[in-house]
Design a protein around this motif. Structure first.
Motif, PDB file in Angstrom:
ATOM      1  N   THR A 191      -2.347   4.613  58.645  1.00 40.02           N
ATOM      2  CA  THR A 191      -2.461   3.125  57.880  1.00 40.02           C
ATOM      3  C   THR A 191      -1.906   3.486  56.030  1.00 40.02           C
ATOM      4  OG1 THR A 191      -4.822   2.146  57.855  1.00 40.02           O
ATOM      5  CG2 THR A 191      -3.607   1.524  55.746  1.00 40.02           C
ATOM      6  N   SER A 192      -0.856   2.988  55.755  1.00 40.62           N
ATOM      7  CA  SER A 192       0.143   2.978  54.678  1.00 40.62           C
ATOM      8  C   SER A 192      -0.481   3.402  53.492  1.00 40.62           C
ATOM      9  CB  SER A 192       1.986   2.711  54.790  1.00 40.62           C
ATOM     10  OG  SER A 192       2.838   2.581  53.667  1.00 40.62           O
ATOM     11  N   PRO A 193      -0.399   4.251  52.808  1.00 41.13           N
ATOM     12  CA  PRO A 193      -1.157   4.072  50.838  1.00 41.13           C
ATOM     13  C   PRO A 193      -0.397   3.093  50.442  1.00 41.13           C
ATOM     14  CG  PRO A 193       0.504   6.447  51.528  1.00 41.13           C
ATOM     15  CD  PRO A 193       0.300   5.724  52.749  1.00 41.13           C
ATOM     16  N   SER A 194      -0.628   1.570  50.596  1.00 41.54           N
ATOM     17  CA  SER A 194       0.756   1.302  49.767  1.00 41.54           C
ATOM     18  C   SER A 194      -0.423  -0.652  49.467  1.00 41.54           C
ATOM     19  CB  SER A 194       2.165   0.749  50.089  1.00 41.54           C
ATOM     20  OG  SER A 194       1.576  -0.059  51.432  1.00 41.54           O
ATOM     21  N   CYS A 242      -9.750  12.405  44.360  1.00 41.69           N
ATOM     22  CA  CYS A 242      -8.967  11.468  44.368  1.00 41.69           C
ATOM     23  C   CYS A 242      -7.578  11.218  44.996  1.00 41.69           C
ATOM     24  CB  CYS A 242      -8.870  10.699  42.389  1.00 41.69           C
ATOM     25  SG  CYS A 242     -10.465  10.346  41.819  1.00 41.69           S
ATOM     26  N   TYR A 243      -7.128  12.313  44.296  1.00 40.92           N
ATOM     27  CA  TYR A 243      -5.920  12.958  44.720  1.00 40.92           C
ATOM     28  C   TYR A 243      -6.243  13.051  46.717  1.00 40.92           C
ATOM     29  CZ  TYR A 243      -1.300  15.641  45.559  1.00 40.92           C
ATOM     30  OH  TYR A 243      -0.167  15.797  46.383  1.00 40.92           O
ATOM     31  N   LEU A 244      -6.994  13.597  46.564  1.00 42.75           N
ATOM     32  CA  LEU A 244      -7.160  13.650  48.212  1.00 42.75           C
ATOM     33  C   LEU A 244      -7.053  11.940  48.712  1.00 42.75           C
ATOM     34  CD1 LEU A 244      -9.387  16.813  48.696  1.00 42.75           C
ATOM     35  CD2 LEU A 244      -6.592  17.132  49.347  1.00 42.75           C
ATOM     36  N   CYS A 245      -8.274  11.446  48.151  1.00 37.24           N
ATOM     37  CA  CYS A 245      -8.078  10.262  48.698  1.00 37.24           C
ATOM     38  C   CYS A 245      -7.009   9.346  49.267  1.00 37.24           C
ATOM     39  CB  CYS A 245      -9.242   9.536  47.776  1.00 37.24           C
ATOM     40  SG  CYS A 245     -11.191  10.443  48.341  1.00 37.24           S
ATOM     41  N   VAL A 302      -5.146   8.882  52.894  1.00 39.30           N
ATOM     42  CA  VAL A 302      -5.972   7.473  52.476  1.00 39.30           C
ATOM     43  C   VAL A 302      -7.367   7.661  54.066  1.00 39.30           C
ATOM     44  CG1 VAL A 302      -4.272   5.142  53.862  1.00 39.30           C
ATOM     45  CG2 VAL A 302      -2.871   6.899  53.738  1.00 39.30           C
ATOM     46  N   GLN A 303      -7.902   7.821  52.649  1.00 36.01           N
ATOM     47  CA  GLN A 303      -9.296   7.700  53.109  1.00 36.01           C
ATOM     48  C   GLN A 303      -9.784   6.623  53.152  1.00 36.01           C
ATOM     49  OE1 GLN A 303     -11.833  10.438  52.469  1.00 36.01           O
ATOM     50  NE2 GLN A 303     -12.777   8.567  53.525  1.00 36.01           N
ATOM     51  N   SER A 304     -10.438   6.380  53.767  1.00 40.99           N
ATOM     52  CA  SER A 304     -10.681   5.193  54.373  1.00 40.99           C
ATOM     53  C   SER A 304     -12.172   4.829  53.483  1.00 40.99           C
ATOM     54  CB  SER A 304     -11.519   5.164  55.433  1.00 40.99           C
ATOM     55  OG  SER A 304     -10.451   5.400  57.082  1.00 40.99           O
ATOM     56  N   LEU A 319      -9.937  14.195  57.586  1.00 44.75           N
ATOM     57  CA  LEU A 319     -10.784  14.878  56.954  1.00 44.75           C
ATOM     58  C   LEU A 319     -10.846  15.149  55.239  1.00 44.75           C
ATOM     59  CD1 LEU A 319      -7.570  17.404  58.664  1.00 44.75           C
ATOM     60  CD2 LEU A 319     -10.850  16.687  59.818  1.00 44.75           C
ATOM     61  N   SER A 320     -10.696  14.309  54.575  1.00 47.77           N
ATOM     62  CA  SER A 320     -11.045  14.516  53.129  1.00 47.77           C
ATOM     63  C   SER A 320     -11.552  13.514  53.031  1.00 47.77           C
ATOM     64  CB  SER A 320      -9.820  13.533  52.620  1.00 47.77           C
ATOM     65  OG  SER A 320     -10.170  12.001  53.107  1.00 47.77           O
ATOM     66  N   TRP A 321     -12.841  13.038  54.437  1.00 44.89           N
ATOM     67  CA  TRP A 321     -13.688  12.322  54.156  1.00 44.89           C
ATOM     68  C   TRP A 321     -15.474  13.727  54.353  1.00 44.89           C
ATOM     69  CZ3 TRP A 321     -18.173  14.035  56.933  1.00 44.89           C
ATOM     70  CH2 TRP A 321     -19.362  13.471  57.363  1.00 44.89           C
ATOM     71  N   CYS A 322     -15.109  14.755  54.415  1.00 46.39           N
ATOM     72  CA  CYS A 322     -15.354  15.884  54.592  1.00 46.39           C
ATOM     73  C   CYS A 322     -15.906  16.576  53.029  1.00 46.39           C
ATOM     74  CB  CYS A 322     -14.631  16.700  55.782  1.00 46.39           C
ATOM     75  SG  CYS A 322     -14.778  16.289  57.739  1.00 46.39           S
TER      76      CYS A 322
END
Length: 282
Positions: free
Chosen positions: A124-127, A175-178, A182-184, A251-254
């Motif tokens: 998914t694109s972060p847009s 917030c940066y990592l999400c 592209v944190q679900s 991975l950012s979820w972890c």
């Protein structure tokens, strides 16, 4: 495979909301504006998106907080400090309300179903609008560093706890990592956090104006409820990740899971120390 209840609830609520006469107007303002609709997070190009910026921002916050808490500080007259605090609280409670509303309208306008809301497809694109509001949310967490400065300038050093400093700098990293990964399901966390912050900054504003609301405990209760809601959201993400084709940003979820567990422990400890019958008795 889908979870029971939640997909049907989402579809019902979405159907009711989009039929309201005010929805198209909100959609024009908060979703279809060109700056929002065409937003894209590009690491190193979008303002404040580089890892260097993140590192310097967090390091500067921790360093200045430590230094200012240890040295003689400039004195601000109480009326001046109250005025600055009032403007700060009004700005953040207003921004929190707008972010929550903007993200909710974007969800009902852009997200087709509950599955997609919880689990962004891989690649998914972060847009688009959801990521625009996530970006504003990220920037707002840097603005919230002002909370710490106001505590220091007000000589309210008892409020400058490890929990306060840890929470402020770690949430910026989260917030940066999400955004970058592209944190679900991050949009759901954004909405719950902003709603809590509307309540919290309203309480702070009332205190600044000389009122003493009797619902201070409710603010901490809402924060704890937010963390439990985050656990539920993360659990649903894991369910969809392992029963489907995978979710974006696992991975950012972890990182988020460890961070929220630590916050739940720290806030629970704060709640017990502040509101236990023994403390009240003293």
């Amino acid at each position: 495979m889908e979870l029971p209840f939640f997909p049907a609830l989402f579809s019902t609520v979405k159907s009711l909301v989009v039929k309201q006469p005010f929805f198209p107007t909100l959609e024009d303002w908060l979703v279809n504006h060109p700056k929002i609709l065409e937003f894209s997070w590009i690491n190193g190009q979008t303002p404040a998106s580089s890892q260097r910026f993140l590192t310097l921002t967090v390091f500067s916050y921790i360093s200045f907080t430590f230094i200012l808490s240890q040295v003689s500080r400039p004195f601000l007259a109480r009326p001046v400090l109250k005025s600055i605090s009032a403007v700060h609280n009004i700005f953040l409670l207003t921004l929190s309300f707008i972010m929550a509303l903007g993200c909710l309208v974007s969800i009902f306008s852009q997200v087709p179903n509950f599955n997609t809301l919880v689990c962004f497809p891989k690649r998914t694109s972060p847009s688009g609008p959801l990521f625009f509001w996530a970006y504003i949310f990220y920037l707002s967490k840097i603005v919230e560093f002002m909370d710490t400065l106001l505590i220091i300038l007000g000589n309210s050093m008892k409020r400058l706890s490890f929990l306060h400093v840890y929470h402020h700098f770690m949430v910026v990293i989260m917030c940066y990592l999400c955004l970058d990964s592209v944190q679900s399901s991050f949009s759901m966390v954004l909405v719950t956090n902003c709603i809590v912050h509307v309540v919290m900054y309203t309480y702070y504003l009332m205190c600044t104006l000389g009122m003493r609301p009797k619902w201070k405990k409710m603010v901490t209760d809402f924060q704890l409820l937010q963390f439990w809601a985050s656990f539920l959201i993360m659990a649903m993400l894991v369910f969809y990740h392992f029963t489907g084709s995978g979710c974006s940003g696992i991975l950012s979820w972890c990182f988020n899971a460890v961070f929220i567990v630590s916050l739940l422990f720290l806030f629970s400890d704060f709640h017990a120390k502040s509101y236990s019958p023994k403390v009240k008795g003293n």
